[in-house]
Structures are given as structure tokens and as C-alpha cells.
Design a protein around this motif. Structure first.
Motif, PDB file in Angstrom:
ATOM      1  N   THR A   1       7.714  13.356  -2.112  1.00 22.77           N
ATOM      2  CA  THR A   1       7.009  13.534  -3.381  1.00 22.77           C
ATOM      3  C   THR A   1       6.307  14.878  -3.459  1.00 22.77           C
ATOM      4  O   THR A   1       5.569  15.114  -4.399  1.00 22.77           O
TER       5      THR A   1
ATOM      6  N   ALA B   1       3.812   1.570  -1.266  1.00 23.63           N
ATOM      7  CA  ALA B   1       4.367   1.736  -2.613  1.00 23.63           C
ATOM      8  C   ALA B   1       3.336   2.355  -3.543  1.00 23.63           C
ATOM      9  O   ALA B   1       3.650   3.255  -4.328  1.00 23.63           O
ATOM     10  N   GLU B   2       2.082   1.898  -3.443  1.00 28.68           N
ATOM     11  CA  GLU B   2       1.041   2.437  -4.318  1.00 28.68           C
ATOM     12  C   GLU B   2       0.786   3.915  -4.034  1.00 28.68           C
ATOM     13  O   GLU B   2       0.645   4.714  -4.959  1.00 28.68           O
ATOM     14  N   VAL B   3       0.724   4.246  -2.724  1.00 28.21           N
ATOM     15  CA  VAL B   3       0.479   5.646  -2.371  1.00 28.21           C
ATOM     16  C   VAL B   3       1.616   6.515  -2.908  1.00 28.21           C
ATOM     17  O   VAL B   3       1.416   7.651  -3.306  1.00 28.21           O
ATOM     18  N   LEU B   4       2.845   5.955  -2.945  1.00 32.53           N
ATOM     19  CA  LEU B   4       3.996   6.719  -3.435  1.00 32.53           C
ATOM     20  C   LEU B   4       4.031   6.789  -4.959  1.00 32.53           C
ATOM     21  O   LEU B   4       4.984   7.284  -5.534  1.00 32.53           O
ATOM     22  N   GLY B   5       3.009   6.230  -5.603  1.00 30.81           N
ATOM     23  CA  GLY B   5       2.892   6.411  -7.044  1.00 30.81           C
ATOM     24  C   GLY B   5       3.410   5.265  -7.896  1.00 30.81           C
ATOM     25  O   GLY B   5       3.474   5.389  -9.110  1.00 30.81           O
ATOM     26  N   ALA B   6       3.798   4.140  -7.270  1.00 29.93           N
ATOM     27  CA  ALA B   6       4.334   3.023  -8.048  1.00 29.93           C
ATOM     28  C   ALA B   6       3.205   2.307  -8.783  1.00 29.93           C
ATOM     29  O   ALA B   6       2.107   2.160  -8.258  1.00 29.93           O
TER      30      ALA B   6
ATOM     31  N   LEU C   1      -7.094   3.564  -0.594  1.00 28.32           N
ATOM     32  CA  LEU C   1      -6.819   2.145  -0.355  1.00 28.32           C
ATOM     33  C   LEU C   1      -8.120   1.381  -0.148  1.00 28.32           C
ATOM     34  O   LEU C   1      -8.149   0.156  -0.272  1.00 28.32           O
TER      35      LEU C   1
ATOM     36  N   ALA D   1      -6.745   8.035   1.109  1.00 30.52           N
ATOM     37  CA  ALA D   1      -5.618   7.587   0.293  1.00 30.52           C
ATOM     38  C   ALA D   1      -6.083   6.775  -0.910  1.00 30.52           C
ATOM     39  O   ALA D   1      -5.332   6.592  -1.862  1.00 30.52           O
TER      40      ALA D   1
ATOM     41  N   ARG E   1       5.752  -2.534 -10.265  1.00 26.37           N
ATOM     42  CA  ARG E   1       6.834  -1.986  -9.437  1.00 26.37           C
ATOM     43  C   ARG E   1       6.480  -2.164  -7.961  1.00 26.37           C
ATOM     44  O   ARG E   1       7.318  -2.542  -7.145  1.00 26.37           O
TER      45      ARG E   1
ATOM     46  N   GLY F   1       9.472   7.415  -4.202  1.00 27.02           N
ATOM     47  CA  GLY F   1       8.404   8.088  -4.937  1.00 27.02           C
ATOM     48  C   GLY F   1       8.916   9.078  -5.976  1.00 27.02           C
ATOM     49  O   GLY F   1       8.132   9.799  -6.588  1.00 27.02           O
TER      50      GLY F   1
ATOM     51  N   GLU G   1       0.838  -1.196   0.000  1.00 24.32           N
ATOM     52  CA  GLU G   1       0.000   0.000   0.000  1.00 24.32           C
ATOM     53  C   GLU G   1       0.875   1.250   0.000  1.00 24.32           C
ATOM     54  O   GLU G   1       0.586   2.217  -0.709  1.00 24.32           O
TER      55      GLU G   1
ATOM     56  N   VAL H   1      -5.183   5.170  -6.637  1.00 20.54           N
ATOM     57  CA  VAL H   1      -4.302   5.427  -5.496  1.00 20.54           C
ATOM     58  C   VAL H   1      -3.021   6.118  -5.932  1.00 20.54           C
ATOM     59  O   VAL H   1      -2.627   7.144  -5.371  1.00 20.54           O
ATOM     60  N   ARG H   2      -2.362   5.550  -6.954  1.00 19.28           N
ATOM     61  CA  ARG H   2      -1.035   6.058  -7.286  1.00 19.28           C
ATOM     62  C   ARG H   2      -1.070   7.433  -7.948  1.00 19.28           C
ATOM     63  O   ARG H   2      -0.042   8.082  -8.062  1.00 19.28           O
TER      64      ARG H   2
END
Ligand code: ATP
Ligand code: MG
Lengths: 276, 355
Positions: B150, A176-181, B54, B52, A185, B101, A174, B74-75
Motif C-alpha cells: 500500500t 484487514a483494518e490496517v490495510l484500509g478495509a 488498534l 496503528a 469488508r 490493500g 486487525e 485505523v483504516r
């Protein structure tokens, strides 16, 4: 000297010493025995200086490497499927992985003899589809042997990986996803590192098991494809060269041992410490 | 509707068939910190996860700078999040974690940014260490740096200081306040520690069982609690059952007659609960009109104050905090009288009653 806490492990240690360590030492001793009764590394030198024998050694290690590679390739989609599956599907995949292991290796090998043969389903299907002109047999070829070994050894890689996935930490995914991956990745940076130790353990098992599977190698590989286990058998059963057979066994043990040691050291890498 | 800051409107969410968020509404002004607080399991993390992306809420709208986030992946939301247990990548160095990020930036720019952030959280010396070899507080700071790297349009923090000891927690709180003064990021911080919430946030959102009970500044919430729950959750509140006897007059279950200095929105005869803060009670050793009779149990010295534990005639405990003077102290079991500051008493409907 004998501490209370270790008391329970003593029977097992005694058993190991009696039935594993001492025969191994005995084997090592025999391997040093020359034909003329002298002691030395003569057997090893003779084996390694014989181009045919050297070819068998490298061929065996290469077989182990190829099987390990293709097992990994075959495992990847299953691991992905298992990761995304719900409870029910996970159970199903697990049962399908375990079931073949309940069958003896010999039985599985003979099943592959049927599948790989000239009149087997592989050959007939390709013939029916017009992809090949005449029926063919994958028996007695390395391709056939690798196909069979990949199927037979696959559970050894899958099971430890599934065990880790069952308790994998999703929070980093989660993060990683929030960080944009993107999906891939994120998976490779969050989940993959967690399964690496299990993958390394699986590789050790697959490699050791593929290089030493006498039955599958001799039944599917046939008489023309010779690997170290058959070589050992020939020395003992046909030529009665016990010292030479012992030397080859030690070489086989040493080469798989070195690879195991390498993989284990890799698992101890600083980057994997959080996941061990 | 304003189109700055973060807005959470009418959000409902259920896990399986259990509803855990009920019509949640609150706004975070641009560049400000809002603390979400409430007892364990009240749905604080669930709201952060909804912001977020999620989880997808069953109903409601979440928007940032006027843009509806509900349909954004999300991303692509460009938020920073600090997880309850940090969720660092343990196979990556501290610097690699912070850079995670920033994959889209050119190498040089990325390096500079990571260096700047590590300096901000004072971890430059630890850039090449792996998270498992760091202390809890250091890991915490890596998580904050990674979330800030980021340049997020909003920052979400889930009990970021939960695992830390008191001293480190206070240090990081003031560090956060300092950083917030410099950078000013719209932030939602989850905590179940009311002191932390008051120290860090300008606005508090108090939640209970999936509902927002009150939104307001720390003073508003302390001085004018909207519900009995908020009153008891933020600071201590002594509770007494009472009956309304006339305009602005109450009679407590223990028999004390209290004359409020304001009228109450209750009909005479209504059952109510009247609450008082410990510091709004003063101690008397003789009977006084309007005082609450109690039996003295013990007194604890807290610096310049004396915290008194006493028991009302009906068995309820009551706490008072008074300035320590040289006067005589009652002994255990002695009768005492506690005089409430009537302007600071709160009255809530009694059980099964609507205001
Ligand atoms: N994945 C889930 N599946 C089912 N129920 C869940 C799940 N996650 C949370 N819940 C339930 O939702 C409710 C709210 O949980 P949430 O994690 O938001 O609480 P919280 O306020 O963050 O609590 P805490 O202070 O303990 O972290 C709880 O009753 C919890 O049991
Ligand atoms: Mg939580």
C-alpha cells in the motif's frame, strides 16, 4: 488385526453395524423387491415416473433448501450480534439459543400451531394494525411451515458458528483494518472464512432435519402439503407397500446424502484449509 | 517540534486498570528504522498497536509527518503492519493477500504492483499458493510484501522474524536492510533480540516495564547505558556492589580498590553498583593493584577468545573475555585477578538511592 488403540471403538462399531448398517441394508434389500416377488429397480422406476411422487420429492428438497436459506438469513444478524457482544451478552444469546432445544419438537410444533392460527398473535397483530382486513391462518400453508421450521432448526446453524466465533482469530481482522478495509469488508475477509466450515456443517444439519421432520411437516403442513416422510408413512401405514416405502426412504436418504457430500467436499476446498 | 517522521509523545496506556505504558516518548526520523526492544511483556506490542490505532492510548500524542494520528481511524492511517504471527488471509492466495490493500487501484495497475512486490520478496513462483502451504519464512515474506504494497507512510513490524531459525532470520534481516536502503520507509520494529535490533536499526529504544529506559544508537547504548537495566539487557554486565571512598575512588564489596580515571557524581560513603563488560577485564595470575580478586571456575574457548567464568569472594559470578594466548591456564578453584579497564566501568546508584 485388532489393534490396541482401536479396541475402545469396537463396541460402538458393533452397535452401529447391528442397529444402523444392517437395518439400512435390509431396507435397501426390501426396496428391490417387486410386487410380484421379482427383484429389480421397479419400485424406483414407478416412483420416479409418477408425476405426483416426483413433485413430492422435489417439493421436499425445495423445502429443505428454502428452510436452509431462511435460517441463514435469520442467523446472520444474530451471528453479527454475537460477534460484537461482550461476555455477558454472549452468554445470554447462547442460553436463548439453547433453551428451545430443551423442549421436545412436538411441543414446539404445537406452540407454532397456536401462533400461526386464525386467532394467534400473528394474525391478530396484523389485524389490529390494520394491515389485513380479516383474520387469517398460516396453518396448512408452506409459508407457515417454513416459519416454524426456521425457528425450530435455527440453533443447528447457530451453535457450530458460535463455537467457532468464541475462538476466532482477531489478528487477521486487525490486519484487514490496517490495510484500509472498511468494517464489512474486513469482517467478511477475516472472520467469515473462519466460520464457513461451521456454516456448511450447520447447513447439512438444518437441511437433513427440515426434510425429515415428520411431525412439524404433518401438523403444520396438514394433509394437503405432502412431503416425503408423510409419503413413506402413507405407503407403510395405509397402503402396506413396504417395498415402495423402502424405495422412497432410500431416495430421500440418497438425495440428502448427495447434498451433504457436496457440502462436505466444499468444506475441503483448498481455500478453506487454514480454517478447518 | 519537527514535522517529519513519526513521533510518540507522552503516551500512557492501561488495560482495564493495569497501566502498561508510562509516559512513552521517542521519535523515528523520516525513512529510518528504529528498533523497540525490551523483555517480554514490557509493552512493545502495545506501542505498535497504539501507533496503528488498534488501541486508543489514555494520554499522549502520536503524529506522523506532523499530522496527529490519534483521531484518525485505523483504516485511514495508511500504515503497513507486520503482525507477530503474520495474520495472513489463509483463504486467499499469496497474490490476493498482497493485493488486499490495493482494492482502490485499477486492475492492471494492481496486478503490476503485486508482481513487483512478489519479486522484491522473491516469491513470484508462489503467487498462486495458499499461505498454510508455505514455510514460516515464506509466510513472513508475504506479510512484509502485503504491508509494503500500500506504499505505507510508516511500517510497523512486531517481532517479524521471531518464529524463524537463525540462518533464515539473518538472511531476512539483511534483506530488510537492503530493502530499506532502496525504499527507505520510516519503520518501527519490535524485537526482543538485541543482536537483531543492532543489525537492522540505526536507533534503539530500550524499554522496561512500560517505560522507555534509553533511546540511542547501538554504540551509545552499549558504551553509555543510561541505567543498570540497559547495561545488563544489552550485552552482558558484571555487577558488583561498592562504596564510594573519595573523588573517583571505589572500594568493592570484595575489597578491591578501584581508582576511576574520572570523578564521580557521588558523595563519599554512597552505596553504588559498578559494572564491567566481560571484554573490559583482563586476566592476571598474580595480585595487582586495583585488580578484582576472584576464584577461577572454568574457561570456554570462543574462537580467538577465552570466556572465563569466575566467582567473587561474596559469591557473585563474574565473566571475563580475554584474547587466547599460549600462557598457563588456571585450574578450578585457583585464585585469579581481573584487571578492569577503568575508563569503561559504569557506576550506578545502589539500591534505594537516588543519583
Ligand atoms: N488485551 C490485553 N488485555 C489485558 N492486558 C494486556 C492485553 N494485551 C497485553 N496486556 C498486558 O500488557 C503488557 C504489555 O503487553 P505487550 O503485548 O505490549 O508486551 P510485549 O512487550 O509485546 O511482550 P512480548 O515480547 O512477549 O510480545 C503485558 O503485561 C500484558 O500482559
Ligand atoms: Mg509482543
Amino acid at each position: 488385526m485388532i489393534r490396541k488403540e482401536t479396541l475402545l471403538s469396537w463396541p460402538m462399531i458393533a452397535f452401529m453395524v447391528l442397529f444402523f448398517i444392517s437395518p439400512l441394508l435390509l431396507l435397501a434389500g426390501i426396496s428391490l423387491r417387486g410386487e410380484d416377488g421379482s427383484w429389480g429397480l421397479g419400485n424406483f422406476a414407478a416412483f420416479l415416473s409418477d408425476p405426483f411422487a416426483r413433485g413430492v420429492l422435489t417439493g421436499t428438497l425445495a423445502l429443505g433448501a428454502k428452510v436452509t436459506f431462511f435460517v441463514s438469513l435469520a442467523a446472520l444478524p444474530l451471528v453479527m450480534l454475537y460477534w460484537h457482544a461482550g461476555k455477558l451478552l454472549r452468554g445470554l444469546i447462547l442460553i436463548c439459543t439453547l433453551l428451545p432445544m430443551l423442549t421436545a419438537n412436538v411441543v414446539r410444533t404445537f406452540a407454532w400451531v397456536v401462533l400461526l392460527g386464525r386467532n394467534g398473535p400473528i394474525s391478530q397483530t396484523l389485524l389490529g394494525l390494520g394491515l389485513t382486513e380479516r383474520p387469517f391462518s398460516l396453518l396448512f400453508s408452506e409459508t407457515g411451515l417454513i416459519i416454524a421450521l426456521v425457528q425450530i432448526e435455527l440453533p443447528l446453524l447457530l451453535l457450530p458458528v458460535f463455537a467457532v466465533l468464541n475462538r476466532a482469530d482477531r489478528k487477521t481482522l486487525e490486519a484487514a483494518e490496517v490495510l484500509g478495509a472498511g468494517r464489512w469488508r474486513a469482517w467478511f475477509s477475516a472472520i467469515f472464512p473462519q466460520i464457513i466450515p461451521a456454516v456448511l456443517a450447520g447447513w447439512v444439519l438444518v437441511f437433513a432435519s427440515a426434510t425429515t421432520s415428520y411431525v412439524t411437516q404433518s401438523v403444520i403442513g396438514g394433509a394437503r402439503l405432502i412431503y416425503l416422510p408423510q409419503f413413506v408413512y402413507r405407503e407403510v401405514g395405509v397402503l402396506f407397500q413396504w417395498p415402495m416405502a423402502a424405495a422412497i426412504s432410500i431416495l430421500l436418504l440418497a438425495s440428502t446424502g448427495v447434498i451433504m457430500l457436496g457440502l462436505t467436499m466444499l468444506a475441503r476446498h483448498e481455500r478453506l484449509q487454514g480454517h478447518a | 517540534m519537527a514535522d517529519t517522521g513519526l513521533q510518540i509523545s507522552n503516551v500512557d496506556h492501561s488495560y482495564e486498570d493495569k497501566q502498561v505504558l508510562h509516559n512513552v516518548n521517542f521519535d523515528v526520523p523520516d525513512g529510518k528504522v528504529v528498533a523497540l526492544l525490551g523483555p517480554s511483556g514490557c509493552g512493545k506490542s502495545t506501542i505498535l498497536r497504539a501507533i496503528a490505532g488498534l488501541i486508543t492510548p489514555d494520554r499522549g500524542r502520536i503524529s506522523l509527518q506532523g499530522r496527529d494520528l490519534t483521531k484518525v481511524q485505523v483504516r485511514n492511517r495508511k500504515l503497513g503492519m507486520v503482525f507477530q504471527n503474520f495474520a495472513l488471509f489463509s483463504h486467499m492466495t499469496v497474490a490476493e493477500n498482497v493485493a488486499y490493500g490495493l482494492a482502490h487501484l485499477p486492475r492492471q495497475e494492481r496486478k503490476e504492483r503485486v508482481a513487483r512486490l512478489l519479486e522484491l520478496v522473491r516469491l513470484t513462483a508462489f503467487a498462486n499458493r495458499f499461505p498454510p502451504s508455505l514455510s514460516g519464512g515464506q509466510q513472513q515474506r508475504v506479510a512484509v510484501a502485503r504491508a509494503l504494497a500500500t506504499d505505507p507512510s510508516a511500517l510497523l513490524m512486531d517481532e517479524p522474524f521471531g518464529a524463524l531459525d537463525r540462518a533464515l532470520r539473518a538472511e531476512l534481516q539483511s534483506e530488510l536492510v537492503r530493502m530499506q536502503d532502496d525504499v527507505g520507509i520510516t519503520t518501527v520494529m519490535v524485537t526482543h533480540d538485541q543482536e537483531e535490533a543492532q543489525a537492522v536499526a540505526g536507533q534503539l529504544v530500550v524499554m522496561n516495564e512500560g517505560r522507555v529506559e534509553q533511546v540511542g544508537s547501538p554504540e551509545e547504548i552499549y558504551d553509555h547505558p543510561a541505567s543498570l537495566f540497559v547495561n545488563g539487557f544489552i550485552g552482558h554486565a558484571n555487577q558488583q556492589h561498592a562504596t564510594v571512598t573519595g573523588a573517583g575512588r571505589l572500594k568493592t564489596a570484595g575489597g578491591a580498590e578501584i581508582a576511576m580515571n574520572r570523578t564521580l557524581n557521588y558523595l563519599p560513603g554512597a552505596e553504588v553498583i559498578v559494572t564491567s563488560r566481560p571484554e573490559d577485564l583482563s586476566l592476571s595470575l598474580t595480585e595487582q593493584p586495583g585488580a578484582i580478586a576472584a576464584r577461577f571456575d572454568r574457561a570456554v574457548v570462543m574462537g580467538r577468545f577465552l570466556t572465563i567464568d569466575a566467582t567473587l569472594p561474596d559469591g557473585t559470578a563474574i565473566k571475563a573475555q580475554v584474547l587466547r594466548d599460549g600462557g598457563a591456564r588456571p585450574g578450578k578453584g585457583d585464585a585469579i585477578w581481573l584487571i578492569p579497564d577503568t575508563s569503561r566501568l559504569h557506576v550506578f546508584p545502589g539500591n534505594n538511592q537516588i543519583n
